[in-house]
Write an enzyme that holds these catalytic residues in place. Sequence first.
Site, mmCIF file in Angstrom:
data_model
loop_
_atom_site.group_PDB
_atom_site.id
_atom_site.type_symbol
_atom_site.label_atom_id
_atom_site.label_comp_id
_atom_site.label_asym_id
_atom_site.label_seq_id
_atom_site.Cartn_x
_atom_site.Cartn_y
_atom_site.Cartn_z
ATOM 1 N N LYS A 1 0.779 -1.231 0.097
ATOM 2 C CA LYS A 1 0.034 0.106 -0.240
ATOM 3 C C LYS A 1 0.837 1.203 -0.031
ATOM 4 O O LYS A 1 0.610 2.251 -0.862
ATOM 5 C CB LYS A 1 -0.800 -0.172 1.257
ATOM 6 N N THR A 2 1.870 1.309 0.759
ATOM 7 C CA THR A 2 2.782 2.487 0.809
ATOM 8 C C THR A 2 3.577 2.600 -0.237
ATOM 9 O O THR A 2 3.453 3.808 -0.866
ATOM 10 C CB THR A 2 3.734 2.485 2.251
ATOM 11 N N ASP B 1 -4.935 7.917 3.209
ATOM 12 C CA ASP B 1 -4.542 6.773 3.478
ATOM 13 C C ASP B 1 -5.234 6.124 4.788
ATOM 14 O O ASP B 1 -5.935 6.783 5.574
ATOM 15 C CB ASP B 1 -2.993 6.839 3.775
ATOM 16 N N GLU B 2 -5.086 4.695 4.913
ATOM 17 C CA GLU B 2 -5.905 4.030 5.911
ATOM 18 C C GLU B 2 -7.329 4.432 5.929
ATOM 19 O O GLU B 2 -7.966 4.934 7.050
ATOM 20 C CB GLU B 2 -5.005 4.139 7.301
ATOM 21 N N GLN C 1 -9.195 -4.634 8.101
ATOM 22 C CA GLN C 1 -8.464 -4.178 9.217
ATOM 23 C C GLN C 1 -8.906 -2.778 9.827
ATOM 24 O O GLN C 1 -8.014 -2.168 10.501
ATOM 25 C CB GLN C 1 -6.995 -3.781 8.558
ATOM 26 N N ARG D 1 0.528 -10.073 11.023
ATOM 27 C CA ARG D 1 1.925 -9.218 11.405
ATOM 28 C C ARG D 1 2.926 -10.343 11.102
ATOM 29 O O ARG D 1 4.216 -9.848 11.093
ATOM 30 C CB ARG D 1 1.556 -8.848 12.823
#
Length: 707
Positions: free
Chosen positions: A34-35, A217-218, A246, A643
């Site tokens: 994503k980043t 973002d997010e 998420q 994670r």
Amino acid sequence: MLERLRQELNQKQFEAVTTTEGPLLIIAGAGSGKTRVITYRIAHMLDKGIPQSQILALTFTNKAAKEMEERVKEKTGRKLQNLTVSTFHAFGVKVLRQDIERLGWRSNFSIYDETDRNQLIKETGRELGFTTDALDVYAVGNLFSNIKTGRWTWDDPNPKMRGNSQYQQLYQEYQRGLQLYNAVDFDDLITLPIRLFREHPDVLEQYRSRYKYIMVDEFQDTSIQQYQMMHLLADRNVAVVGDDDQSIYSWRGANYENIRMFERDFPDVREIRLEQNYRSTETILAAANGVISHNTNRKDKALWSGNGSGRPIEIFLPENEAAEADFIAEAIQGICMSERRSYDDFGVLMRANTQSRAIEEAFLAANIPYTISGGSSFFQRKEIKDVISYLRVCANHDDDINLLRILNTPRRGIGRKTLETLNQLAREHSCSLWQAIQKTLQLEGIHSQADAHHELQPAGSNDFQLLDDGGMAEEHSGLGIARSTLVELASFVELISRWRGTLLSGHGLAKKVRDMVQEINYWDYLISEYQKNEKAARFKFLNIESLLQSLESWENGEAANGGDASLFSYLNRITLLSRDDMEDDTLKGKVNLMTIHASKGLEFPVVFIAGAEDGIIPHARSIEESEENIEEERRLFYVAITRAQHKLYISACRRRKKMQSVVEAEPSRFLDEIPAELVEYHEPAAAVDTETALSMMAAMKSMFQRK
């Protein structure tokens, strides 16, 4: 440029990066790059000739914003001084600093953190006659936040607070207090810009005409108010990036339904799904998919990986939390030895901080270095808040909360009776405490510090005398304030006024603050506070020195980059800092012990999920309340699983201590949702006989010798 993008990105990433016109919804699964997509997308827009000043990228933490900006700079090789990459709250500050006067505040407003907010609630409650027992400041703060942001209304059924007219009055007076003290709280940084945009369309038009391209973002973590802010600003070219699987922050206002709202508000939206995971093994992803597929209110997606199947997920069922902690510690040591891993390769995740005690004890006993999230922020330490409060009052005289903090720190003999008198005067004249002090000095004919040392003349028939503790008669003013106290008040006003002029002029802010700390004799104050422990006083003074060094580094960095190195800019920065922005190189080489919430956005080669039991995850409150809450707990478990990069261990105790008793524990229902073929279950190990123990010791000794 396009050909290079095709080589460096997968097909879906390429589409997300090159689709710059029109509304775009990017569903980015865990570990899907994503980043990278956001960075490349901004770089691509700049390469197309879109001006930096027309791009606004919004995210949630200063750390994420800084990382995003640095990656774009690295990718483009430009300074990007006109590009706006910001958190929602920092952007709100920018908007308010420009136009808050239209709402009745002055532009040099203070931003209250949770400590300041709670202090104002206490003071307001005291003025309204609330007893200490009746005022749970933490609960009231949460209530006010929920009311202000629209998550609750006063009519909601909650007999303890929401329907109580006393709390409504407290809220109204709290709001009046904020404006009186020329301050805003964190919620205001979102709600006030929205109010400004709606009440003053010309202000909104300024921002809409500037920012032609918006990215968020997010997106699944945005609140309703943050969505409203984005929607007001956005024309057509808006891209949001998120993953509804998420969304784990409903307790602080996040609303994953914003994805649905976005689709309704922008009907011509294009949707792109990033489903290739670059982080985890196929086994870990299959487990995550198996769990999250049980949620009904979600967008279907199936993460996949090219990283190989990897090891099975291992589930352990220890007898109790002590055995669980020992298992985690022993497993970490074993993996470190057998795979030559460093301690910072491990993440130990908990549903709640209360689970940490047993694990910390096991780590200490095994000499395993660790860091635990959730500690007190550096800026919340008393000595740091004291110095910062001086700076805040110098910047904003009308900041009553911080003025009250320093008025008698170091001690100036200004007692509670004097404060009550000044507060009463402030209420009568609808002014701040600073203005009340000035009015008091003016009433007594004191216009400077020197005047205060002259004999005060009686102000009228209300003058009276009281005996001080030594039996000496002390002359009082017409307001009942002792002459010696008036001297101290005049000295304080002169001190703050003089340092305001110094701190707001020229450069060298850090040196000026150091000189101010020296002038107020803060070291002597610490020595008097810790008369039997000079070591503690030195430690606290060293913390102040660390603050000054960080201020100097920030100041030099801002000056070098052409930024704003003013006192106002610094105060806003440290207020907006969150714990995840505090970088500490000493944390390297330590096991990461943290809550699942704190782990979001991180990844570790080896992950342990501790306490996977019903009542912990899902939380007992969620089980009682609704299926919707269970779904959020499942998303939280999904975040924990994803994670892990290479290995995942999950433990669920058979019994666990609760309060003063030991209760039977049930494995989390989420464990049954992991496909059985991906899992290895381990029962508690049987006691090891002497011969086996000696053999194991010999093997370990041999391993150490080889190392």
